[in-house]
Design a protein around this motif. Sequence first.
Motif, PDB file in Angstrom:
ATOM      1  N   ALA A  73       0.842  -1.208   0.000  1.00 25.84           N
ATOM      2  CA  ALA A  73       0.000   0.000   0.000  1.00 25.84           C
ATOM      3  C   ALA A  73       0.872   1.251   0.000  1.00 25.84           C
ATOM      4  O   ALA A  73       0.594   2.221  -0.729  1.00 25.84           O
ATOM      5  N   ALA A  74       1.931   1.238   0.799  1.00 23.88           N
ATOM      6  CA  ALA A  74       2.841   2.387   0.843  1.00 23.88           C
ATOM      7  C   ALA A  74       3.510   2.596  -0.514  1.00 23.88           C
ATOM      8  O   ALA A  74       3.628   3.734  -0.987  1.00 23.88           O
ATOM      9  N   LEU A  75       3.928   1.507  -1.151  1.00 28.42           N
ATOM     10  CA  LEU A  75       4.553   1.626  -2.469  1.00 28.42           C
ATOM     11  C   LEU A  75       3.608   2.254  -3.486  1.00 28.42           C
ATOM     12  O   LEU A  75       4.028   3.097  -4.285  1.00 28.42           O
ATOM     13  N   ARG A  76       2.349   1.848  -3.451  1.00 26.95           N
ATOM     14  CA  ARG A  76       1.370   2.452  -4.366  1.00 26.95           C
ATOM     15  C   ARG A  76       1.304   3.965  -4.138  1.00 26.95           C
ATOM     16  O   ARG A  76       1.306   4.749  -5.093  1.00 26.95           O
ATOM     17  N   CYS A  77       1.279   4.348  -2.885  1.00 24.95           N
ATOM     18  CA  CYS A  77       1.220   5.782  -2.561  1.00 24.95           C
ATOM     19  C   CYS A  77       2.497   6.498  -2.971  1.00 24.95           C
ATOM     20  O   CYS A  77       2.441   7.604  -3.526  1.00 24.95           O
ATOM     21  N   PHE A  78       3.652   5.895  -2.713  1.00 25.89           N
ATOM     22  CA  PHE A  78       4.924   6.515  -3.069  1.00 25.89           C
ATOM     23  C   PHE A  78       5.000   6.718  -4.582  1.00 25.89           C
ATOM     24  O   PHE A  78       5.494   7.740  -5.058  1.00 25.89           O
ATOM     25  N   LEU A  79       4.511   5.733  -5.347  1.00 26.06           N
ATOM     26  CA  LEU A  79       4.534   5.838  -6.806  1.00 26.06           C
ATOM     27  C   LEU A  79       3.617   6.954  -7.298  1.00 26.06           C
ATOM     28  O   LEU A  79       3.956   7.675  -8.230  1.00 26.06           O
ATOM     29  N   GLU A  80       2.467   7.090  -6.670  1.00 21.50           N
ATOM     30  CA  GLU A  80       1.490   8.109  -7.090  1.00 21.50           C
ATOM     31  C   GLU A  80       1.877   9.511  -6.652  1.00 21.50           C
ATOM     32  O   GLU A  80       1.719  10.469  -7.401  1.00 21.50           O
ATOM     33  N   ARG A  81       2.373   9.642  -5.411  1.00 24.42           N
ATOM     34  CA  ARG A  81       2.554  10.976  -4.825  1.00 24.42           C
ATOM     35  C   ARG A  81       4.007  11.344  -4.531  1.00 24.42           C
ATOM     36  O   ARG A  81       4.290  12.478  -4.188  1.00 24.42           O
ATOM     37  N   GLY A  82       4.902  10.365  -4.580  1.00 29.20           N
ATOM     38  CA  GLY A  82       6.256  10.589  -4.092  1.00 29.20           C
ATOM     39  C   GLY A  82       6.278  10.336  -2.597  1.00 29.20           C
ATOM     40  O   GLY A  82       5.246  10.447  -1.919  1.00 29.20           O
ATOM     41  N   MET A  83       7.427   9.987  -2.085  1.00 31.89           N
ATOM     42  CA  MET A  83       7.493   9.641  -0.671  1.00 31.89           C
ATOM     43  C   MET A  83       7.208  10.850   0.213  1.00 31.89           C
ATOM     44  O   MET A  83       6.491  10.755   1.201  1.00 31.89           O
ATOM     45  N   GLN A  84       7.772  11.985  -0.142  1.00 33.24           N
ATOM     46  CA  GLN A  84       7.624  13.185   0.685  1.00 33.24           C
ATOM     47  C   GLN A  84       6.167  13.618   0.787  1.00 33.24           C
ATOM     48  O   GLN A  84       5.734  14.086   1.831  1.00 33.24           O
ATOM     49  N   ASN A  85       5.412  13.457  -0.300  1.00 30.94           N
ATOM     50  CA  ASN A  85       4.019  13.908  -0.324  1.00 30.94           C
ATOM     51  C   ASN A  85       3.034  12.850   0.151  1.00 30.94           C
ATOM     52  O   ASN A  85       1.826  13.090   0.134  1.00 30.94           O
ATOM     53  N   THR A  86       3.531  11.695   0.535  1.00 26.73           N
ATOM     54  CA  THR A  86       2.663  10.633   1.037  1.00 26.73           C
ATOM     55  C   THR A  86       2.571  10.742   2.552  1.00 26.73           C
ATOM     56  O   THR A  86       3.590  10.815   3.240  1.00 26.73           O
ATOM     57  N   SER A  87       1.359  10.751   3.049  1.00 30.91           N
ATOM     58  CA  SER A  87       1.151  10.801   4.498  1.00 30.91           C
ATOM     59  C   SER A  87       0.771   9.408   4.997  1.00 30.91           C
ATOM     60  O   SER A  87       0.394   8.532   4.209  1.00 30.91           O
ATOM     61  N   MET A  88       0.833   9.213   6.288  1.00 31.47           N
ATOM     62  CA  MET A  88       0.378   7.956   6.861  1.00 31.47           C
ATOM     63  C   MET A  88      -1.105   7.762   6.589  1.00 31.47           C
ATOM     64  O   MET A  88      -1.560   6.642   6.372  1.00 31.47           O
ATOM     65  N   SER A  89      -1.874   8.850   6.555  1.00 27.53           N
ATOM     66  CA  SER A  89      -3.305   8.756   6.224  1.00 27.53           C
ATOM     67  C   SER A  89      -3.501   8.178   4.829  1.00 27.53           C
ATOM     68  O   SER A  89      -4.417   7.381   4.597  1.00 27.53           O
ATOM     69  N   ASP A  90      -2.633   8.591   3.884  1.00 26.85           N
ATOM     70  CA  ASP A  90      -2.700   8.052   2.525  1.00 26.85           C
ATOM     71  C   ASP A  90      -2.456   6.540   2.534  1.00 26.85           C
ATOM     72  O   ASP A  90      -3.158   5.784   1.856  1.00 26.85           O
ATOM     73  N   ILE A  91      -1.457   6.122   3.285  1.00 23.83           N
ATOM     74  CA  ILE A  91      -1.109   4.695   3.353  1.00 23.83           C
ATOM     75  C   ILE A  91      -2.249   3.907   4.002  1.00 23.83           C
ATOM     76  O   ILE A  91      -2.615   2.825   3.531  1.00 23.83           O
ATOM     77  N   ILE A  92      -2.808   4.455   5.053  1.00 23.25           N
ATOM     78  CA  ILE A  92      -3.935   3.797   5.730  1.00 23.25           C
ATOM     79  C   ILE A  92      -5.103   3.637   4.762  1.00 23.25           C
ATOM     80  O   ILE A  92      -5.680   2.549   4.639  1.00 23.25           O
ATOM     81  N   ALA A  93      -5.427   4.702   4.033  1.00 22.89           N
ATOM     82  CA  ALA A  93      -6.539   4.641   3.076  1.00 22.89           C
ATOM     83  C   ALA A  93      -6.259   3.634   1.964  1.00 22.89           C
ATOM     84  O   ALA A  93      -7.139   2.848   1.592  1.00 22.89           O
ATOM     85  N   SER A  94      -5.038   3.632   1.449  1.00 19.59           N
ATOM     86  CA  SER A  94      -4.681   2.722   0.360  1.00 19.59           C
ATOM     87  C   SER A  94      -4.709   1.262   0.803  1.00 19.59           C
ATOM     88  O   SER A  94      -5.066   0.381   0.025  1.00 19.59           O
ATOM     89  N   SER A  95      -4.348   1.026   2.054  1.00 22.66           N
ATOM     90  CA  SER A  95      -4.287  -0.356   2.555  1.00 22.66           C
ATOM     91  C   SER A  95      -5.671  -0.919   2.878  1.00 22.66           C
ATOM     92  O   SER A  95      -5.873  -2.130   2.862  1.00 22.66           O
ATOM     93  N   GLY A  96      -6.616  -0.023   3.219  1.00 19.83           N
ATOM     94  CA  GLY A  96      -7.930  -0.477   3.646  1.00 19.83           C
ATOM     95  C   GLY A  96      -7.932  -1.004   5.073  1.00 19.83           C
ATOM     96  O   GLY A  96      -8.925  -1.556   5.548  1.00 19.83           O
ATOM     97  N   LEU A  97      -6.817  -0.823   5.776  1.00 20.93           N
ATOM     98  CA  LEU A  97      -6.698  -1.280   7.159  1.00 20.93           C
ATOM     99  C   LEU A  97      -6.953  -0.109   8.104  1.00 20.93           C
ATOM    100  O   LEU A  97      -6.943   1.046   7.694  1.00 20.93           O
ATOM    101  N   SER A  98      -7.116  -0.430   9.357  1.00 20.45           N
ATOM    102  CA  SER A  98      -7.295   0.623  10.346  1.00 20.45           C
ATOM    103  C   SER A  98      -5.939   1.241  10.701  1.00 20.45           C
ATOM    104  O   SER A  98      -4.886   0.624  10.484  1.00 20.45           O
ATOM    105  N   ALA A  99      -5.991   2.435  11.260  1.00 20.48           N
ATOM    106  CA  ALA A  99      -4.749   3.080  11.718  1.00 20.48           C
ATOM    107  C   ALA A  99      -4.050   2.200  12.745  1.00 20.48           C
ATOM    108  O   ALA A  99      -2.821   2.053  12.721  1.00 20.48           O
ATOM    109  N   GLY A 100      -4.814   1.587  13.638  1.00 15.55           N
ATOM    110  CA  GLY A 100      -4.234   0.713  14.656  1.00 15.55           C
ATOM    111  C   GLY A 100      -3.501  -0.465  14.050  1.00 15.55           C
ATOM    112  O   GLY A 100      -2.432  -0.862  14.537  1.00 15.55           O
ATOM    113  N   ALA A 101      -4.063  -1.020  12.975  1.00 19.86           N
ATOM    114  CA  ALA A 101      -3.409  -2.153  12.306  1.00 19.86           C
ATOM    115  C   ALA A 101      -2.073  -1.733  11.696  1.00 19.86           C
ATOM    116  O   ALA A 101      -1.082  -2.458  11.780  1.00 19.86           O
TER     117      ALA A 101
END
Length: 196
Positions: free
Chosen positions: A19-47
């Motif tokens: 999920a993080a890789l998908r976000c990094f590819l779309e937005r770049g690492m600097q512009n990717t937030s943890m919220s983006d990764i959480i949304a892309s993964s479909g998992l909860s923040a706690g997970a």
Amino acid sequence: MPKVTAEHRAARRDEIIDAALRCFLERGMQNTSMSDIIASSGLSAGAIYGHFAGKKEIFVAVAERVLASRSAELEELGRGGFVPSPGEIMATIIRGMSREPFAQVIVQLWGEAAADGETLAMVHSVFLRLRSVLEGGILAWAEANPDRISGTPAEWAQRAAPVVLGFGPGFLLQRALFEEFDVENYIAMLPELLPR
């Protein structure tokens, strides 16, 4: 509460990394937030936070996965007593990198590293580890070919590793910048330029 197996934890970590890789590819690492990764993964923040403290830790996990894959490929190359040349070693590393989705993010990461000290430290750490893997393979070749080098095998391998490693960024940059770049030719030429 059921006990979570090591396999389940590893699978979940891989899911988060993907999920993080998908976000990094779309937005770049600097512009990717943890919220983006959480949304892309479909998992909860706690997970997510149960596996990683933050984005930088995920980057390190991605880098470790990529390095483990390259190390395994080099081990396979050297099976049966075969001692690959520096060109064959680098061709194997680059061939593996060309299949990694993370490879497209690396060039972005270098740009970010030039302006951000924390990113630079992470990139530096990964490069040192990759250079160490590469240096080990070059050392084995130098020990098997002492008549082809100057100085001791260890000294020669230490001097040669950064030069040979330079073919990796050259490959990634050209592949990112030039649509007509011939990936297979680049890989095939490495053993010819760095012969046995």
